[in-house]
Structures are given as C-alpha cells and as structure tokens.
Design a protein around this motif. Sequence first.
Motif, short mmCIF file in Angstrom:
data_model
loop_
_atom_site.label_atom_id
_atom_site.label_comp_id
_atom_site.label_asym_id
_atom_site.label_seq_id
_atom_site.Cartn_x
_atom_site.Cartn_y
_atom_site.Cartn_z
N ASP A 57 4.61 6.30 -18.85
CA ASP A 57 3.75 5.44 -18.11
C ASP A 57 4.75 5.40 -16.70
O ASP A 57 5.61 4.46 -16.34
CB ASP A 57 4.26 3.91 -18.75
N PHE A 58 4.31 6.26 -15.72
CA PHE A 58 4.80 6.44 -14.59
C PHE A 58 4.98 5.25 -13.59
O PHE A 58 5.94 5.11 -12.78
CB PHE A 58 4.09 7.66 -13.96
N SER A 59 3.88 4.38 -13.61
CA SER A 59 3.88 3.51 -12.64
C SER A 59 4.22 2.17 -13.18
O SER A 59 3.91 1.11 -12.93
CB SER A 59 2.51 3.37 -11.93
N ALA A 119 0.72 -1.11 -0.08
CA ALA A 119 -0.04 0.06 0.05
C ALA A 119 0.88 1.25 0.03
O ALA A 119 0.51 2.36 -0.67
CB ALA A 119 -1.12 0.05 1.31
N GLY A 120 2.05 1.38 0.79
CA GLY A 120 2.95 2.25 0.86
C GLY A 120 3.56 2.44 -0.30
O GLY A 120 4.42 3.73 -0.45
N SER A 121 3.65 1.83 -1.48
CA SER A 121 4.29 2.03 -2.62
C SER A 121 3.43 2.60 -3.91
O SER A 121 3.79 2.79 -4.86
CB SER A 121 4.91 0.92 -3.20
N SER A 122 2.16 2.97 -3.40
CA SER A 122 1.37 3.60 -4.46
C SER A 122 1.69 4.74 -5.36
O SER A 122 2.31 5.63 -4.76
CB SER A 122 -0.17 3.91 -3.60
N PRO A 123 1.57 4.55 -6.50
CA PRO A 123 0.85 3.84 -7.36
C PRO A 123 1.77 2.75 -8.03
O PRO A 123 1.30 2.05 -9.12
CB PRO A 123 0.38 4.81 -8.37
N LEU A 124 3.05 2.52 -7.43
CA LEU A 124 3.97 1.80 -8.08
C LEU A 124 3.83 0.37 -7.80
O LEU A 124 3.25 -0.22 -6.92
CB LEU A 124 5.24 2.32 -7.69
N LYS A 125 4.51 -0.41 -8.44
CA LYS A 125 4.63 -1.94 -8.37
C LYS A 125 5.63 -2.38 -7.53
O LYS A 125 7.10 -1.80 -7.54
CB LYS A 125 5.04 -2.57 -9.86
N ALA A 146 14.63 -4.21 -7.07
CA ALA A 146 15.27 -3.03 -7.92
C ALA A 146 14.63 -3.06 -9.20
O ALA A 146 15.03 -1.91 -10.33
CB ALA A 146 16.61 -3.25 -8.01
N SER A 147 14.01 -4.03 -9.77
CA SER A 147 13.63 -4.09 -11.27
C SER A 147 12.48 -3.03 -11.23
O SER A 147 11.98 -2.82 -12.78
CB SER A 147 13.11 -5.41 -11.54
N HIS A 148 11.63 -2.78 -10.40
CA HIS A 148 10.32 -1.91 -10.57
C HIS A 148 10.48 -0.74 -9.43
O HIS A 148 11.20 -0.83 -8.39
CB HIS A 148 9.26 -2.68 -10.12
N PHE A 149 9.86 0.59 -9.73
CA PHE A 149 9.97 1.64 -9.13
C PHE A 149 9.53 1.58 -7.82
O PHE A 149 9.82 2.32 -6.81
CB PHE A 149 9.15 2.73 -10.13
N GLY A 150 8.64 0.64 -7.30
CA GLY A 150 8.04 0.68 -6.21
C GLY A 150 9.36 0.35 -5.09
O GLY A 150 9.16 0.55 -3.89
N GLY A 151 10.42 -0.40 -5.49
CA GLY A 151 11.45 -0.70 -4.94
C GLY A 151 12.58 0.56 -4.77
O GLY A 151 13.35 0.70 -3.97
N THR A 152 12.40 1.44 -5.74
CA THR A 152 13.68 2.38 -6.21
C THR A 152 13.09 3.86 -6.24
O THR A 152 14.04 4.77 -6.37
CB THR A 152 14.38 1.89 -7.52
N ARG A 153 12.03 4.20 -6.27
CA ARG A 153 11.46 5.38 -6.63
C ARG A 153 11.00 6.10 -5.06
O ARG A 153 10.08 5.54 -4.62
CB ARG A 153 10.35 5.58 -7.54
#
Length: 807
Positions: A576-578, A434-440, A446-453
């Motif tokens: 595609d931001f997310s 939930a805390g990475s909204s709207p990211l994956k 590290a492959s997706h922005f929920g881990g790195t943005r």
Amino acid sequence: MFSHLIRNLRKGPAPWAALAATLTLLSLFIFLGAPAAPAETLPLPAPPFEGKIGKTYKDSVPDFPKPVQAPKDAPNVLLIILDDVGFGQAGTFGGPVPTPTLDRLAQNGLRYNQLHTTALCSPTRAALLTGRNHHSVGVGNIMEFATGYPGYDAIMPKSAATIAEILKQHGFSTAAFGKWHLAPGRECTTLGPFDRWPTGQGFQYYYGFLAAETNQFYPALFENKNPVSPPATPEEGYILNKDLADKAIKWLHYQNSVSPHKPFFIYYATGACHAPHHAPQEWIDKFKGKFAQGWDKVREETYARQQKLGVIPPKTKLTSRPPEIPGWDNLPPDQKRLFAHMQEAFAAYLAHTDHEIGRVVEAIRQLGKLDNTMVIYIVGDNGPSAEGTMEGTLNEVAACGNGIIEPLGVMLKRYDEIGGPKTMGHYPVGWAWAGSSPLKWVKQVASHFGGTRNPMVISWPQRITDKGGLRPQFHHVIDLAPTILEVTGIQAPTMVNGVKQKPLEGVSLAYTFDQAGAQAKTRHLTQYFEMFGNRALYHDGWMASARHGRLPWQTMGHATGDFDHDKWELYQVSEDFSQADDLAAKYPQKVKDLQELFWQEAKKYNVLPLDDRFVERVLDTRKRLASPRKSFTYYPGATRVNAELAPDIFNRSYSITALVDNPDGKAQGVLVTQGGKFGGYSLFVKDGKPTFVYNWGDSARYTVTSQEALPSGKSTIRFDFAWDGGKPGAGGTGTMFINEKKMAGGRLDHTMMTGFSFDETFDVGEDSGTTAGDYRVPFRFTGKLEKLTIDLHEGLGDKGDPAAIRH
C-alpha cells in the motif's frame, strides 16, 4: 599469529608440545578468521619517515611528509537537496513542474521512490550529513524550536562527525552552498563559536545563509565566517539561486585548477522551494494559466502521470482530500484567480532552481569529471509546506508566526507583485496537498508519507549501468552518509578529532546500484518517525501511524500536550504505497507490537519527551534562553547580529537611548534597526528629525517623529514604548524624547509576537538588510553615535513560569 609460527620454525626442530600449540593456534586462526582491521581514527596518523638521516645533508635522503590522499578512483560527490518540495511536484516524478536537469540525471542513473526524510528541514539535514537519526544528534526539530532535552537541544555533538569532515580528512576538497540551518541562532555571529557552522563541520568553503530561509532577492549571506552583501541588486537581475550556482561553478573551476588530483564533495542545499516563493518574472510568466484547473485536478493529473511513468506501483490508490481542505470548485472566482497565481510563482521557483542546478552539473561535465561523479539529487527535505495558511500569504512569517492575515482584497491589489521582491509569498494549503500526490498529508506530518517521502535520483555513469532504472527499496536520509563512505572506500571512523563516535545508524544503499538492484530486498528494516507529536514506526513492510491533533497550518493555540488519545492507523506499506487502506481494526495486535517498538526506538534515540507546540514553543524557549541582562549597550559596528542575540523586545515595554553628536547640524542615518520591509523597527534621523518606525508585518507602519529637529552638538535621543500587556502581539504607546524633552507620541496598535523574519538581523549605526523605515539602505549615521542602550522592562511571562506565555 604467522610471525609467532615463523619464529618457532626459524629456531629449528621444535619440541612436539610447542609445535602442537602453534598448530592449534593456527587452526583457531583459520576457523575464527583474521582479527578485524584496527578501528580508524581521524586525523589519520602521519606516515613514518622513510628517508635516511646521515651526519650531513650530503649523506642523507629527504622524505617530505606526504599529504593525505583520497582512495584511488574515489568518485566525486555532488549532494543536492531541495527544500519544501513534495513527492508529486517535480516533473521527473509526475509533477506539474518541468525539471529537465533531474530528468537527465534520472535517464543516466536511478530513480528512488521510497526515500524518506524527517518531515522538517533542520532534522533532515542533520540526519543526512551525519548518518544518524535527527533526535540522536540533538536536532529533533528546527534550531528555533530547541528545548532543553538531549534530543532537542539543537547542539549537534562532536561524537557525530559529518560526512564532510570524514571526507576532508581523507583528502577530498569540500564545499557547501546554500541553506545551512544547523547552528543555533545564538551562535550565528562573527564572534562564533564556529563549531557548528559549515566551516566547523568539515567544509573548507561555504557560501550561503545560516537561517531557515532567506529573501531570495535580498539574502543575508555569509562567505565562510564573514557576512557579505549580494553582488548585485534585484534591479540588476540578482536572485540567490543564480548566485549560488555562480559561486559553485567558480569554486569548481578553482578546485580543478589548483587541486585537480583531489576528488571533491559538494553539498548543494538550495533555499528553494522554502518560502518566500521568489522567481524571476520571466520564469513566472512561463506558467501563466497552467493551474487554473485548481488543486483537485492538478493532483489527479499528477497521479495519472505518475502511473504512466511507473514511479508509483500500479495498484497505488490516490488518497482523498482531508475534509479540512476546501475543494477548488467551492472557492469564489477571485480566490481561484489569486491562488492559481501563487502556485504559478511556486512552479517558477522550482523550475528555475532545477535550471540553475543544471548549470552546476554542466560545469562538472565540461571539466571532464561527470562520469566519475556521484550526483545525489534529493527532491525536498520534507513534504510540501502547508504553512501558508488556507488563504495563502504575501508575508509568510507574519502569517505563520504572528497570525497576521492579509485580506483577500489587499492581496488581489498586489497580484502582479506575487513572486517578486515586494512580497514574501507562500501558496495556500490546498497546493501543498496537491503536491504530495498520491500520498497523505504534508510537511510536519511525520506519521504519513506525504510529510516524509521525497523522490531521489542518483547518477554515477561510471558505476551505474541500469540507466533510467527505478529502485523501490525503503530507505531514509540516514542511509546516504554510509552510502558515500562505501563507494569512496572509506571506513566509518570510531574516533574523530579526539572524540569517540556514535555508530552510524543508517545502512548503505549502494547494493541497489547493481543491474539486479531493482529486485534486491531492502536492508533498512526499521525506522521511527516523529515531529510535533506526529509519529510512526516502520518495520519490515508494515507501518503504524499516529497523526497528532494540531494541523500543520495551525501554528498557534492548538497544542494540547495530550498524546494518549491519538488514533493509531496500520498500513501494509509493502503493498500500500500511499497508505490508503487502514488495517488497524483487522490486525490490532500488529498495531500494539509496532506501538511498543516505537517507544523502544523513541527511548533509544532520544525522541522523548513528545512536544506538539509551535509558536508557543518559540516563545517559551526564548524566555528560557534569554540573557538575564535587562540592559544592552551597543557601539557602532555592531551589525548583522543574529536576532536571537538581540534584546527581546517582543511582548514587553522597552526604552532605546542613543547618545549622539551632531557637529554640523546635518547628521542623519540609522541609529538602530531590526528586521526590515516585511516586519521590523528602526530608529533613525531623517530630515533632521529623530523618527521611530514599527513595521507590523508589512500590513501597517506606525511612525513617531520628533516635532523638532535634532540640535547641533551632543544630544540624547530616547524612544520609550509602553506595552499594553495582556496577550502576545498587543499594542502600546510610543514616546520620543530629545534631551529628556518630549517631542512626540503615538500609538502602535499592534506588535509582532514572535519575530520579524527568519533571517532578520540587528544593526547599530546602519541598516544591512531591507528597510523598515522610509530610507535607502545602508543609511549609515553621518554624525557620531557614541553608544546606544536598550533597556527591557516588564513583559509577558516575567512574573513566574515562562509557561504563562502559552495563554
């Protein structure tokens, strides 16, 4: 060039040939430009003596050596970084947790919604402070996960001087507060080496903790190079967040009193919001009932606020929940109640952290220094942490590193303790998502922005005029050191303290400070990402991403070492931001091109070899770095010894022998201990009887107490542990002896397999942390401890290749 021309002209009419040659050289000078300024070497050379030396002082003029002065009007810099906070958690960027300090800075500065980290803490910090990629400086993973390869040895090289070292040598006052986590554990002793401690990396003052995390109520603190105790207890209101702010404000006041002419550089790295999730009870109470709607709704609400605030592009899609994470509506009522309260504790932790940071910013304002202070506030060193397991935990090291899961009923009984000093809590995976909204995805991925943005705000009232502006350029933490150098007017050195420097690998983002900065094209065109085999390559608006098989909450038994079958996805992230729409099937050649570029970057920056292990890597590395000694002898005063330098008693048999003198028959106290309340062991004398307590992750305590008291005079106390063997974490049998006579025996049904806690220490003759046994610290031994010996016997992996521990 000009001096050559002038010398010719001073000689009078020159021969035509000489004049022609001179004019030719002059035309080349004009065409090619002036030669580059000489490369800067630090320390800066001492200025020449400009006085006059006569026969005596009466006909001489002194000229004292002048101290290095910072460039005129160089700004102060306050560099703040939070820990384990995701893109969608702080209120300033649409999250559910109010962050008024961040709000105020954003209103007076710029918001950045495309800053990227490395997906893990130590690597992000290394990249941030050096301006180079994390593998490039040997920090491809956290300190504890070091392996024997250049990109992963956890030894930050002297060829990558930190921004603090550069600023210090240019006349700045420098200080660091909070989490360090950039020195290998085996170097974290009061004997040094101190090269990779904060004071060895350019900081003139340090107050904080060296490990990955610490107990916010009972932190393992250091001041400069010295271990220190917290100035108060939790019962007296102590908590680390407030302590760090107090110390930073005190340092600011001192610096402004003694050296007000010097600009300052403060690195303020809170341990928040890395587990344990701790906060004052009054802050936890503020969030009562705020998360009863669950993680699915909270993520949707966050997304709606992000759209309203404009911190995500209008066409951004809210990515769906991974099938591995349960929906909130499918949870039973007891889990909902417990999990919501765990999120309340996290929210309090984040809100309280922002409040204490606000006190530091306010102190700068009261000193009249805020207008010319560049405040960089990075909201997290990676995405939100999913390391708390699906059910959450009240003891995150026991759960994450040792597989000890508390039953739901046990956690419910301890409901009111959540967030306080009796727990080391971490919320469930669903809240991280939930805390990475709207990211994956989340931390580690590290492959997706929920881990790195991670969100960032930069405020500098004297320079930034687009108050409240948004900057969408793609950037990475390696860009902050070049930015600081540019705005302070300092050239990146090519030589520091006699060591040739690696070139900076980031690019300054100061170009975004201008009023038209919102429309400027990004200058960071290519960036690789890699962590635990999760990898990606960004290039010019496109990103190829490969999430590797092990999920971030799976810490044991899921490493495969097979990277050839990972699925690569493709995203046009400029639109595609997310990362919602995978275009790999539509543009297969683009995928191949970016894959090839990833391998080029991986080779260039020491990313290889890929490694997906988690706990297995800790065990393997421990075996490879372990001292060849099997017998360790200690004397009183050996306290606050880092766990990596303590005898490795895990997954093996061992003996502890203490030679003591009990002159009056009343001696009591600790003989040796490691760890504490949340996992550890202690051998001590209490009520006259030698006792051994093994604390299995705060879930069980196994006690072996002598049936007879310790006699007066000199005696030998010995505790033997016979490990059952087989698999990591197996139990065994403990036996207590006094003067070779068996006094007691008992079972230890389980043992911890990797460690007791991240900030655990090993102490002889007293207990410097929390207690594994039934006594009050420090419980110093009141008799005479002549010496204590720990002998290690056969253990897991001793017969052959350490890789055997993987099984």
